[in-house]
Write an enzyme that holds these catalytic residues in place. Structure first.
Site: not given
Length: 316
Positions: A88-89, A138-139, A156, A162, A249
């Site tokens: 995904k990165d 996306r979220r 981030r 986090r 991105c």
């Protein structure tokens, strides 16, 4: 057999980001390699990427490639033989660095997102105005559709960082990848696992890719046996979708392929405007199509619905 760098297949140097999660991912690769080839030795070459150092908007660093640039450089310079990446990165709107190749995709982990709330509340139970820590466009787009009464605040840093910010009161809840929490042993913090219908995952969710120099046949041969055939088919379809859409991105693009036990392959994908007011949806089964053709077909279906205009309106 000696590789082009002079390393032998019996000693593999693995380059990785130096975050706890990245190193946990490397340990999985080392364990699987040892089980497959008991005589193999591995060494870890940790690097800190610009994406790890920078806590601002990723687009300022050129997007997700900020997490892979230094890793790619170490591989190409011959300082390491193998890189471990979260798929995904890895940007799909541009090719892999010349001279490198993916030797294997490991068996896919859970691709769902998880909610972390100190009081154990679910997403539907969160009161109006609750601050959700996430920097994922996306979220943010999907929450704007399903839970517009919640507030998203930029968050981030690696998952451990986090969680520390959540505990310090910088937000009321977090959305994190379930597979990431599993890798760092923090599933105890999960208050709810979200279905893919509630929170469609990012392209490549839950998959680790092994990258080598393409001329390093010794390492490629040593690690290719770790690859999972179903995951290869799923990721091939997903990354072709993202490549055709030319998403960057800041593009809220979500989707996942699923290989069924009978060999069928499906791909569902969604494109959102950042505010969630525009939602484009496509879902197809491969039938006789190969995975790359399936990815192209689903992308074309989204482009017919106006995906190019939605994506191009979003600043990079």
């Amino acid at each position: 057999m000696p590789s082009a760098s002079g390393a032998t297949a019996a000693t593999i140097r693995i380059v990785s980001r130096s975050s706890p999660m990245a190193l946990a991912q490397v340990e999985r690769v080392r364990a699987e390699l040892t089980a497959l080839h008991p005589g193999i030795r591995t060494e870890v070459v940790p690097v800190t990427t610009s994406g790890d150092r920078w806590l601002g908007d990723l687009s300022a660093l050129g997007g997700k490639g900020a997490f892979t640039k230094e890793v790619d450089a170490a591989l190409l310079a011959g300082e390491a033989d193998l890189a471990v990446h979260c798929v995904k990165d890895i940007p799909a709107d541009r090719p892999l660095p010349a001279g490198t190749v993916f030797a294997a995709y490991l068996k896919r982990d859970d691709l769902r997102d998880a909610l972390v709330h100190p009081g154990g509340l679910t997403l539907d139970e969160l009161p109006q105005g609750s601050r959700i820590g996430t920097s994922s466009v996306r979220r943010v787009a999907q929450l704007a559709i399903s839970h517009p009464h919640l507030e998203c605040v930029p968050m981030r840093g690696n998952a451990n960082r986090r969680l520390e910010k959540l505990d310090a009161g910088e937000c009321d809840a977090l959305l994190l990848a379930l597979s990431g929490l599993q890798r760092i042993g923090r599933t105890d913090r999960i208050s709810e696992v979200l279905s893919v219908e509630v929170m469609c995952p990012p392209i490549g969710a839950g998959v680790l890719a092994l990258q080598c120099r393409e001329e390093d046949t010794a390492t490629i041969e040593a690690v290719s046996g770790l690859g999972d055939a179903d995951t290869w088919r799923e990721i091939t379809a997903e990354r072709m979708l993202l490549h055709v859409l030319q998403g960057h991105c800041n593009s809220p693009i979500a989707g996942y392929a699923r290989a069924e036990r009978d060999g069928r392959l499906s791909l569902r994908a969604r494109v959102f405007s950042p505010d969630g007011k525009t939602v484009l949806d496509a879902h197809e089964w491969a039938g006789p199509l190969d995975p790359a053709t399936l990815g192209t077909s689903v992308a074309v279906a989204l482009l017919r619905q106006g995906a190019r205009e939605v994506i191009d309106r979003i600043p990079r």
